[in-house]
Design an enzyme around this catalytic site. Structure first.
Site, PDB file in Angstrom:
ATOM      1  CE  LYS A  37     -16.021  80.044 -87.375  1.00 57.76           C
ATOM      2  NZ  LYS A  37     -17.593  79.898 -87.488  1.00 57.76           N
ATOM      3  N   GLY A  38     -10.304  76.169 -85.548  1.00 57.80           N
ATOM      4  CA  GLY A  38     -10.471  75.753 -84.311  1.00 57.80           C
ATOM      5  C   GLY A  38      -9.763  75.995 -84.050  1.00 57.80           C
ATOM      6  CD  GLU A  93      -5.349  72.834 -89.299  1.00 57.88           C
ATOM      7  OE1 GLU A  93      -6.455  73.566 -88.313  1.00 57.88           O
ATOM      8  OE2 GLU A  93      -5.291  73.288 -90.349  1.00 57.88           O
ATOM      9  CG  ASP A  97      -9.715  63.970 -90.243  1.00 53.83           C
ATOM     10  OD1 ASP A  97      -9.660  63.192 -90.908  1.00 53.83           O
ATOM     11  OD2 ASP A  97     -10.948  64.512 -90.118  1.00 53.83           O
ATOM     12  CE  LYS A 125     -10.941  62.369 -86.143  1.00 54.91           C
ATOM     13  NZ  LYS A 125     -12.179  62.455 -87.091  1.00 54.91           N
ATOM     14  CG  PHE A 146     -17.713  64.563 -85.692  1.00 51.81           C
ATOM     15  CD1 PHE A 146     -17.308  64.418 -86.789  1.00 51.81           C
ATOM     16  CD2 PHE A 146     -17.856  64.874 -84.084  1.00 51.81           C
ATOM     17  CE1 PHE A 146     -17.304  66.121 -86.945  1.00 51.81           C
ATOM     18  CE2 PHE A 146     -17.487  66.602 -84.886  1.00 51.81           C
ATOM     19  CZ  PHE A 146     -17.560  66.935 -85.875  1.00 51.81           C
ATOM     20  CB  VAL A 147     -12.461  65.056 -81.000  1.00 48.14           C
ATOM     21  CG1 VAL A 147     -12.508  63.181 -80.508  1.00 48.14           C
ATOM     22  CG2 VAL A 147     -11.794  65.105 -81.884  1.00 48.14           C
TER      23      VAL A 147
HETATM   24  C1  PRP Z   1     -10.541  71.084 -89.393  1.00 46.22           C
HETATM   25  C2  PRP Z   1      -9.101  71.750 -88.757  1.00 46.22           C
HETATM   26  C3  PRP Z   1      -8.223  71.328 -89.744  1.00 46.22           C
HETATM   27  C4  PRP Z   1      -8.837  70.641 -91.373  1.00 46.22           C
HETATM   28  C5  PRP Z   1      -8.246  69.481 -91.373  1.00 46.22           C
HETATM   29  O1  PRP Z   1     -10.981  72.434 -89.941  1.00 46.22           O
HETATM   30  O2  PRP Z   1      -9.317  72.819 -88.299  1.00 46.22           O
HETATM   31  O3  PRP Z   1      -7.608  73.635 -90.522  1.00 46.22           O
HETATM   32  O4  PRP Z   1     -10.390  70.920 -90.499  1.00 46.22           O
HETATM   33  O5  PRP Z   1      -8.855  68.543 -92.073  1.00 46.22           O
HETATM   34  P1  PRP Z   1      -8.049  67.904 -93.224  1.00 46.22           P
HETATM   35  O6  PRP Z   1      -6.304  67.150 -92.477  1.00 46.22           O
HETATM   36  O7  PRP Z   1      -9.455  66.587 -93.534  1.00 46.22           O
HETATM   37  O8  PRP Z   1      -7.907  68.511 -94.287  1.00 46.22           O
HETATM   38  P2  PRP Z   1     -12.752  72.729 -90.090  1.00 46.22           P
HETATM   39  O9  PRP Z   1     -12.816  73.075 -91.551  1.00 46.22           O
HETATM   40  O10 PRP Z   1     -13.561  71.799 -89.452  1.00 46.22           O
HETATM   41  O11 PRP Z   1     -13.195  73.978 -89.556  1.00 46.22           O
HETATM   42  P3  PRP Z   1     -12.845  75.038 -88.465  1.00 46.22           P
HETATM   43  O12 PRP Z   1     -11.692  74.958 -87.800  1.00 46.22           O
HETATM   44  O13 PRP Z   1     -13.035  76.369 -89.307  1.00 46.22           O
HETATM   45  O14 PRP Z   1     -14.142  74.372 -87.727  1.00 46.22           O
END
Ligand code: PRP
Length: 174
Positions: A37-38, A93, A97, A125, A146-147
């Site tokens: 969703k982010g 995205e 991370d 990151k 953590f942001v």
């Molecule tokens: C976050 C972000 C990426 C993923 C990155 O999504 O939107 O999709 O994590 O992390 P990575 O590089 O360690 O794989 P999240 O799983 O928090 O879901 P959300 O966007 O629905 O909050």
């Protein structure tokens, strides 16, 4: 919470990313694929700044709950509607991370034989990366904190904040 990136700085960065993308995709109609969703706020602002012909679609993936985040096990929750065969794809995205989610999505989309795939991420990151990933469009490189805000959550809250902040409750995360 402490503001890391203000609303004004985000807006300026979105403008400059949109300008770069416009220059790189002249006379093309790229497909912006937002990863839910982010990315939803960033995607909405980015395509308005982009302003040219484009199509949009969304995908959702899950990393099997927070405790397994970073394990590399990713499950597809929502697939694309648009046929991307022969098309230019921009994966949008909010944050990259470990890079595991993005790597999975790119490999998955490659099977559909698009003309090109590039990443656009608001936040990067680099210190926590587990797999190498080529990022063409990066808004801000940030430290390993953590942001939250501007689409990013902590336990599903704070996505509505117009800025990016450091979550000071981070020691309580699972
Ligand atoms: C976050 C972000 C990426 C993923 C990155 O999504 O939107 O999709 O994590 O992390 P990575 O590089 O360690 O794989 P999240 O799983 O928090 O879901 P959300 O966007 O629905 O909050």
């Amino acid at each position: 919470m402490k503001i890391l990136i203000s609303e004004e700085k985000i807006a300026a960065k979105v403008r400059s990313l949109a300008k770069q993308i416009r220059a790189d995709y002249q006379n093309e109609t790229p497909i912006f694929v937002g990863i839910l969703k982010g990315s939803f706020l960033f995607m909405a602002d980015l395509i308005r700044e982009y302003g040219e012909d484009c199509e949009i679609d969304f995908m959702a993936v899950s990393s099997y709950g927070n405790s397994k985040k970073g394990s590399g096990i990713v499950r597809l929750i929502k697939d694309l509607h648009i046929n991307v065969n022969g098309r230019h794809i921009l994966i949008i995205e909010d944050i990259i991370d470990t890079g595991l989610t993005s790597t999975y999505i790119k490999q998955y989309l490659k099977l559909r034989k698009p003309k090109s795939i590039e990443f656009v991420t608001l936040l990067d990151k680099p210190d926590t990366r587990k797999v190498k990933i080529d990022l063409k469009y990066v808004g801000f490189s940030i430290p390993n904190k953590f942001v939250i805000g501007y689409g990013l959550d902590y336990a599903e809250k704070y996505r509505q904040l117009p800025y990016i902040a450091v979550c000071e409750d981070e020691e309580n995360l699972e």
